[in-house]
Write a protein that holds these residues in place. Sequence first.
Motif, PDB file in Angstrom:
ATOM      1  N   ALA A  33     -12.487 -36.836-107.088  1.00 47.89           N
ATOM      2  CA  ALA A  33     -13.897 -37.209-107.008  1.00 47.89           C
ATOM      3  C   ALA A  33     -14.613 -36.422-105.911  1.00 47.89           C
ATOM      4  CB  ALA A  33     -14.028 -38.707-106.750  1.00 47.89           C
ATOM      5  N   VAL A  34     -13.943 -36.264-104.777  1.00 53.51           N
ATOM      6  CA  VAL A  34     -14.522 -35.493-103.676  1.00 53.51           C
ATOM      7  C   VAL A  34     -14.653 -34.026-104.067  1.00 53.51           C
ATOM      8  CG1 VAL A  34     -14.151 -34.669-101.311  1.00 53.51           C
ATOM      9  CG2 VAL A  34     -13.711 -37.066-101.892  1.00 53.51           C
ATOM     10  N   ASN A  35     -13.590 -33.486-104.660  1.00 54.77           N
ATOM     11  CA  ASN A  35     -13.594 -32.069-105.040  1.00 54.77           C
ATOM     12  C   ASN A  35     -14.654 -31.763-106.084  1.00 54.77           C
ATOM     13  OD1 ASN A  35     -11.468 -31.430-103.311  1.00 54.77           O
ATOM     14  ND2 ASN A  35      -9.915 -31.846-104.846  1.00 54.77           N
ATOM     15  N   GLU A  36     -14.831 -32.680-107.025  1.00 49.36           N
ATOM     16  CA  GLU A  36     -15.795 -32.445-108.099  1.00 49.36           C
ATOM     17  C   GLU A  36     -17.225 -32.346-107.579  1.00 49.36           C
ATOM     18  OE1 GLU A  36     -14.982 -35.501-110.958  1.00 49.36           O
ATOM     19  OE2 GLU A  36     -13.457 -34.282-111.993  1.00 49.36           O
ATOM     20  N   LYS A  37     -17.493 -32.971-106.437  1.00 45.26           N
ATOM     21  CA  LYS A  37     -18.822 -32.860-105.830  1.00 45.26           C
ATOM     22  C   LYS A  37     -19.114 -31.422-105.414  1.00 45.26           C
ATOM     23  CE  LYS A  37     -19.046 -37.613-104.096  1.00 45.26           C
ATOM     24  NZ  LYS A  37     -19.155 -38.473-102.875  1.00 45.26           N
ATOM     25  N   HIS A  38     -18.045 -30.662-105.196  1.00 45.57           N
ATOM     26  CA  HIS A  38     -18.194 -29.266-104.781  1.00 45.57           C
ATOM     27  C   HIS A  38     -17.915 -28.294-105.930  1.00 45.57           C
ATOM     28  CE1 HIS A  38     -18.464 -30.680-100.641  1.00 45.57           C
ATOM     29  NE2 HIS A  38     -17.375 -31.389-100.845  1.00 45.57           N
ATOM     30  N   GLY A  39     -17.799 -28.845-107.148  1.00 46.23           N
ATOM     31  CA  GLY A  39     -17.578 -27.997-108.312  1.00 46.23           C
ATOM     32  C   GLY A  39     -16.128 -27.647-108.578  1.00 46.23           C
ATOM     33  N   ASP A  40     -15.202 -28.292-107.854  1.00 50.29           N
ATOM     34  CA  ASP A  40     -13.773 -27.999-108.025  1.00 50.29           C
ATOM     35  C   ASP A  40     -13.118 -29.049-108.924  1.00 50.29           C
ATOM     36  OD1 ASP A  40     -13.845 -25.785-106.299  1.00 50.29           O
ATOM     37  OD2 ASP A  40     -13.686 -27.081-104.543  1.00 50.29           O
ATOM     38  N   ASP A  41     -12.381 -28.584-109.928  1.00 47.23           N
ATOM     39  CA  ASP A  41     -11.829 -29.515-110.916  1.00 47.23           C
ATOM     40  C   ASP A  41     -10.335 -29.760-110.716  1.00 47.23           C
ATOM     41  OD1 ASP A  41     -10.963 -27.021-111.619  1.00 47.23           O
ATOM     42  OD2 ASP A  41     -11.388 -27.231-113.760  1.00 47.23           O
ATOM     43  N   HIS A  42      -9.966 -30.245-109.550  1.00 49.48           N
ATOM     44  CA  HIS A  42      -8.571 -30.641-109.331  1.00 49.48           C
ATOM     45  C   HIS A  42      -8.548 -31.841-108.390  1.00 49.48           C
ATOM     46  CE1 HIS A  42      -7.770 -29.384-105.110  1.00 49.48           C
ATOM     47  NE2 HIS A  42      -8.780 -28.564-105.340  1.00 49.48           N
ATOM     48  N   GLY A  43      -7.421 -32.566-108.390  1.00 55.60           N
ATOM     49  CA  GLY A  43      -7.330 -33.771-107.580  1.00 55.60           C
ATOM     50  C   GLY A  43      -6.163 -33.765-106.618  1.00 55.60           C
ATOM     51  N   VAL A  44      -5.778 -32.590-106.145  1.00 59.64           N
ATOM     52  CA  VAL A  44      -4.657 -32.479-105.224  1.00 59.64           C
ATOM     53  C   VAL A  44      -5.178 -32.265-103.810  1.00 59.64           C
ATOM     54  CG1 VAL A  44      -2.542 -31.221-104.635  1.00 59.64           C
ATOM     55  CG2 VAL A  44      -3.211 -31.512-107.033  1.00 59.64           C
ATOM     56  N   ASN A  45      -4.733 -33.105-102.892  1.00 61.69           N
ATOM     57  CA  ASN A  45      -5.075 -32.934-101.487  1.00 61.69           C
ATOM     58  C   ASN A  45      -4.643 -31.542-101.033  1.00 61.69           C
ATOM     59  OD1 ASN A  45      -3.864 -33.050 -98.546  1.00 61.69           O
ATOM     60  ND2 ASN A  45      -5.501 -34.566 -98.607  1.00 61.69           N
ATOM     61  N   LEU A  46      -5.533 -30.802-100.382  1.00 68.84           N
ATOM     62  CA  LEU A  46      -5.224 -29.418-100.038  1.00 68.84           C
ATOM     63  C   LEU A  46      -4.099 -29.302 -99.012  1.00 68.84           C
ATOM     64  CD1 LEU A  46      -8.752 -27.751 -99.980  1.00 68.84           C
ATOM     65  CD2 LEU A  46      -7.029 -27.709-101.792  1.00 68.84           C
ATOM     66  N   GLY A  47      -3.961 -30.303 -98.161  1.00 64.95           N
ATOM     67  CA  GLY A  47      -2.849 -30.293 -97.218  1.00 64.95           C
ATOM     68  C   GLY A  47      -1.514 -30.378 -97.937  1.00 64.95           C
ATOM     69  N   LYS A  48      -1.448 -31.231 -98.945  1.00 60.47           N
ATOM     70  CA  LYS A  48      -0.213 -31.367 -99.721  1.00 60.47           C
ATOM     71  C   LYS A  48       0.028 -30.126-100.583  1.00 60.47           C
ATOM     72  CE  LYS A  48      -0.363 -36.416 -99.793  1.00 60.47           C
ATOM     73  NZ  LYS A  48      -0.470 -37.645-100.616  1.00 60.47           N
ATOM     74  N   LEU A  49      -1.052 -29.554-101.089  1.00 64.57           N
ATOM     75  CA  LEU A  49      -0.925 -28.333-101.882  1.00 64.57           C
ATOM     76  C   LEU A  49      -0.384 -27.185-101.016  1.00 64.57           C
ATOM     77  CD1 LEU A  49      -3.391 -27.082-104.538  1.00 64.57           C
ATOM     78  CD2 LEU A  49      -2.655 -25.491-102.787  1.00 64.57           C
ATOM     79  N   ARG A  50      -0.883 -27.096 -99.800  1.00 65.60           N
ATOM     80  CA  ARG A  50      -0.398 -26.061 -98.880  1.00 65.60           C
ATOM     81  C   ARG A  50       1.069 -26.292 -98.518  1.00 65.60           C
ATOM     82  NH1 ARG A  50      -4.237 -22.799 -96.531  1.00 65.60           N
ATOM     83  NH2 ARG A  50      -6.427 -23.395 -96.818  1.00 65.60           N
ATOM     84  N   ALA A  51       1.453 -27.553 -98.382  1.00 65.72           N
ATOM     85  CA  ALA A  51       2.850 -27.864 -98.065  1.00 65.72           C
ATOM     86  C   ALA A  51       3.773 -27.426 -99.206  1.00 65.72           C
ATOM     87  CB  ALA A  51       3.006 -29.362 -97.796  1.00 65.72           C
ATOM     88  N   LEU A  52       3.340 -27.636-100.433  1.00 67.34           N
ATOM     89  CA  LEU A  52       4.110 -27.188-101.594  1.00 67.34           C
ATOM     90  C   LEU A  52       4.252 -25.673-101.570  1.00 67.34           C
ATOM     91  CD1 LEU A  52       5.431 -27.377-104.385  1.00 67.34           C
ATOM     92  CD2 LEU A  52       3.128 -27.580-105.374  1.00 67.34           C
ATOM     93  N   ALA A  53       3.150 -24.983-101.318  1.00 65.66           N
ATOM     94  CA  ALA A  53       3.192 -23.517-101.270  1.00 65.66           C
ATOM     95  C   ALA A  53       4.105 -23.027-100.150  1.00 65.66           C
ATOM     96  CB  ALA A  53       1.780 -22.971-101.071  1.00 65.66           C
ATOM     97  N   LYS A  54       4.116 -23.726 -99.037  1.00 69.78           N
ATOM     98  CA  LYS A  54       4.976 -23.330 -97.917  1.00 69.78           C
ATOM     99  C   LYS A  54       6.444 -23.439 -98.295  1.00 69.78           C
ATOM    100  CE  LYS A  54       5.685 -24.182 -92.979  1.00 69.78           C
ATOM    101  NZ  LYS A  54       5.246 -24.973 -91.798  1.00 69.78           N
ATOM    102  N   ARG A  55       6.789 -24.462 -99.073  1.00 64.08           N
ATOM    103  CA  ARG A  55       8.173 -24.622 -99.519  1.00 64.08           C
ATOM    104  C   ARG A  55       8.560 -23.540-100.525  1.00 64.08           C
ATOM    105  NH1 ARG A  55       8.977 -28.855-102.509  1.00 64.08           N
ATOM    106  NH2 ARG A  55       6.997 -29.953-102.393  1.00 64.08           N
TER     107      ARG A  55
END
Length: 233
Positions: A33-55
């Motif tokens: 919901a927060v992301n969609e306000k900025h035109g982004d169509d995903h619901g993954v917390n960016l901190g968690k997404l970055r943690a996945l990428a780090k792994r």
Amino acid sequence: MAETTVAQTTKTGTAVAEVLAELAALEDPKARAVNEKHGDDHGVNLGKLRALAKRLKTQQDLARELWATGDTAARLVALLICRPKAFERDELDAMVRQARIPKVQDWLVNYVVKKSQHAEALRVGWFADPDPVVASAGWALTSERVVKKPDGLDLAGLLDIIEAQMKDAPDRLQWAMNNCLAQIGIEHPGHRARAIAIGERLEVLKDYPTPPNCTSPFAPIWITELVRRQDGK
């Protein structure tokens, strides 16, 4: 046998399906919901997404495969695990034309294109592209040069274009042009008065809602405040 995790399979190459499954598990309706306000169509917390990428660490082949899915969260992971210098110019050009989501375009330009040996050639090619989203990427790269490598840039000419076109430009292109206007005013005292005057006359983003303790993106305010900080006043 214990379930294999994404982190454990990186040595042999992680299947795209595993990454997509983990991203799906991280989906948060509130984040979406927060992301969609900025035109982004995903619901993954960016901190968690970055943690996945780090792994996952750097995996260029996987990055290309994740990008090809077209999924926004997967593309963001791809941009974090890729090798920016491994992309050819035509590949980056195609990617920026596919990057219609603001966060994807932002990360693509800042995390990948700016580190590429093709950045300047792409900047020149994108700058006046008829697609305003692509042109906005060209202006973002131009702002980078305004700050870091201004030699050879026609700053007065850039101000001419901004003055003529920014008022009626589509939102994302307008934002990128406004950023360039502000950076010219902040970094180049000889053009500061004109940059401020253009901002005052066009009034672009003058009424943009700005949280407390944040600087307004309205160029005259932005320029004045950043110069004040630089001068230590």
